[in-house]
Design a protein around this motif. Structure first.
Motif, PDB file in Angstrom:
ATOM      1  N   LYS A 164       1.288  -0.819   0.736  1.00 21.26           N
ATOM      2  CA  LYS A 164       0.413   0.249   1.248  1.00 21.26           C
ATOM      3  C   LYS A 164      -0.319  -0.215   2.499  1.00 21.26           C
ATOM      4  CE  LYS A 164      -3.404   3.222  -0.204  1.00 21.26           C
ATOM      5  NZ  LYS A 164      -4.329   3.559  -1.330  1.00 21.26           N
ATOM      6  N   ASN A 165      -0.811  -1.460   2.484  1.00 23.41           N
ATOM      7  CA  ASN A 165      -1.550  -1.998   3.633  1.00 23.41           C
ATOM      8  C   ASN A 165      -0.630  -2.279   4.813  1.00 23.41           C
ATOM      9  OD1 ASN A 165      -3.909  -1.914   2.137  1.00 23.41           O
ATOM     10  ND2 ASN A 165      -3.750  -4.048   1.496  1.00 23.41           N
TER      11      ASN A 165
ATOM     12  N   LYS B 272       0.776 -12.017  -6.484  1.00 22.99           N
ATOM     13  CA  LYS B 272      -0.680 -12.045  -6.343  1.00 22.99           C
ATOM     14  C   LYS B 272      -1.179 -13.461  -6.081  1.00 22.99           C
ATOM     15  CE  LYS B 272      -4.710  -9.685  -8.028  1.00 22.99           C
ATOM     16  NZ  LYS B 272      -5.220  -8.647  -8.941  1.00 22.99           N
TER      17      LYS B 272
ATOM     18  N   TYR C 243       4.869  -9.875 -10.245  1.00 25.50           N
ATOM     19  CA  TYR C 243       3.499  -9.502  -9.911  1.00 25.50           C
ATOM     20  C   TYR C 243       2.580 -10.719  -9.946  1.00 25.50           C
ATOM     21  CZ  TYR C 243       3.721  -4.420  -9.462  1.00 25.50           C
ATOM     22  OH  TYR C 243       3.945  -3.146  -8.999  1.00 25.50           O
TER      23      TYR C 243
ATOM     24  N   SER D  99       2.322  -3.487  -4.592  1.00 28.38           N
ATOM     25  CA  SER D  99       2.018  -2.099  -4.187  1.00 28.38           C
ATOM     26  C   SER D  99       0.925  -2.066  -3.142  1.00 28.38           C
ATOM     27  CB  SER D  99       1.603  -1.296  -5.422  1.00 28.38           C
ATOM     28  OG  SER D  99       2.637  -1.293  -6.395  1.00 28.38           O
ATOM     29  N   GLU D 100      -0.113  -2.889  -3.320  1.00 28.20           N
ATOM     30  CA  GLU D 100      -1.204  -2.951  -2.343  1.00 28.20           C
ATOM     31  C   GLU D 100      -0.687  -3.485  -1.009  1.00 28.20           C
ATOM     32  OE1 GLU D 100      -4.886  -3.798  -5.485  1.00 28.20           O
ATOM     33  OE2 GLU D 100      -3.875  -5.456  -4.462  1.00 28.20           O
ATOM     34  N   PHE D 101       0.161  -4.496  -1.067  1.00 31.22           N
ATOM     35  CA  PHE D 101       0.730  -5.074   0.155  1.00 31.22           C
ATOM     36  C   PHE D 101       1.554  -4.037   0.907  1.00 31.22           C
ATOM     37  CE2 PHE D 101       4.259  -7.200   2.337  1.00 31.22           C
ATOM     38  CZ  PHE D 101       3.581  -8.056   3.175  1.00 31.22           C
TER      39      PHE D 101
ATOM     40  N   MET E 236      -2.745 -10.140  -3.335  1.00 32.52           N
ATOM     41  CA  MET E 236      -2.787  -8.723  -3.703  1.00 32.52           C
ATOM     42  C   MET E 236      -1.479  -8.368  -4.411  1.00 32.52           C
ATOM     43  SD  MET E 236      -2.160  -6.922   0.039  1.00 32.52           S
ATOM     44  CE  MET E 236      -3.419  -7.905   0.851  1.00 32.52           C
ATOM     45  N   THR E 237      -1.448  -7.206  -5.024  1.00 39.65           N
ATOM     46  CA  THR E 237      -0.240  -6.783  -5.727  1.00 39.65           C
ATOM     47  C   THR E 237       0.802  -6.313  -4.718  1.00 39.65           C
ATOM     48  OG1 THR E 237      -0.932  -4.477  -5.965  1.00 39.65           O
ATOM     49  CG2 THR E 237      -1.652  -6.031  -7.673  1.00 39.65           C
TER      50      THR E 237
END
Length: 353
Positions: free
Chosen positions: A351-352, A339, A335, A347-349, A344-345
């Motif tokens: 999701k995006n 980042k 993580y 999970s965010e990557f 970004m994390t």
């Protein structure tokens, strides 16, 4: 010695062994020296550890032993009074007061110097391992660095109490708890030292020695590169063409064999894959990739992880599994690196994406 003295005083056994009162007086001069050698043996294992080099640092102890002789020559009641109160009675002869005061000053200066050197070595170690290892888990020695910062805080607090607050009894009583603090520190260092894995093995020691020699004397001759062209780098630095050729070999190795997926990959190991010296590889990474070894390898691992995170066929795969497949030794390391390089994390990557 400090703990023994505290035990004898608190239990009253000191009256059965009166010759032991104050026997610990000079030995706290070794605390800073011992910390220095502990840190040095972990972070610089290739340095000279000869008996002479070791013992010369303990000259401070021998001086403190000599300065303790006037105190030891006193009668039992006088020595016990100073051990219990921590103060030197004004009626004592001047030479005794001066010998104890000089000893205190010497201990403070010595401890401050060795504590500074220890912290400096640990900070240098933290930066140096980025040029050697592709991972940092369990080798950054943050537990030891934090402990030494705590020592520094305690030193500054002790000096301030000694200089400005001796009239406040509740503050000076804090110094009486140092023996208990010593017990905690001894066990803490012991347990953490047993848990601490070996950081530098033979190949890394050779690399550090070579790198140090190159930094101190850039014109010095370096190991030859063993490749098909048999190009020799004698007393000149690598040319731009030389570094470009090494960079091309490095890119090919990473694309075809994915060497970056070796979890415990180190600079000497990668240099061996390329059949170049670690110093040449270090120069190439710095010049052609504008990166140290740690960041270069982790950037490749993150790029590999990004592909997996966006792969529809791997949608059910957990982030932790992807981190392991990408050669990260822990979720937190993954993580942090992700980042840093992506912003970004994971999970965010995902999701995006």
């Amino acid at each position: 010695m400090e703990i023994l003295q505290k035990f004898l005083l608190d239990t009253g056994y000191i009256f059965q062994f009166p010759y032991l009162v104050g026997i610990n007086l000079p030995f706290d001069a070794t605390v800073g020296i011992a910390l220095y050698w502990y840190v040095r043996s972990i972070t610089y294992p290739e340095k000279d550890n000869s008996p002479y080099d070791f013992l010369k640092h303990y000259s401070v102890l021998f001086v403190c032993i000599v300065l303790s002789i006037p105190y030891w020559s006193l009668d039992f009641e006088s020595k016990l009074l100073m051990m219990e109160t921590g103060a030197v009675p004004s009626e004592w002869p001047a030479y005794i007061s001066y010998s104890i005061g000089g000893q205190v000053l010497l201990k403070i200066v010595s401890f401050s110097a060795y504590l500074f050197l220890s912290i400096k070595m640990l900070l240098e170690h933290k930066n140096r391992i980025k040029d050697i290892f592709s991972y940092q888990e369990k080798i950054t020695l943050m537990w030891l660095t934090n402990m030494l910062w705590l020592f520094l805080f305690g030193l500054l607090q002790g000096i301030s109490i000694l200089l400005f607050f001796q009239e406040y009894e509740e503050l000076t009583q804090i110094m009486g708890f140092m023996e208990y603090f010593s017990i905690i520190v001894i066990f803490y260092i012991g347990v953490m030292g047993l848990l601490q894995p070996e950081i530098y093995r033979q190949s890394e020691q050779v690399y550090i020695t070579e790198l140090k020699r190159a930094l101190n004397n850039p014109a010095a001759s370096l190991p030859e590169e063993k490749n098909d062209d048999n190009i020799k780098y004698r007393k000149s630095a690598l040319t731009d063409q030389d570094m470009q050729r090494i960079a091309n070999k490095l890119n090919t190795l990473m694309q075809e064999q994915r060497t970056f997926l070796e979890p415990d990959l180190s600079m000497p190991q990668l240099a061996a894959h390329l059949t170049v010296s670690p110093n040449y590889l270090s120069q190439t990474l710095s010049s052609k990739f504008d990166s140290n070894f740690f960041d270069y390898i982790n950037r490749l691992r993150i790029d590999y992880a990004k592909i997996q995170l966006l792969d529809p066929q791997l949608s059910k795969k957990s982030v932790v599994d992807i981190a392991i497949d990408s050669a990260f030794n822990s979720r937190s390391a993954f993580y942090t690196a992700f980042k840093k390089h992506v912003g970004m994390t994971p999970s965010e990557f995902k999701k995006n994406g």
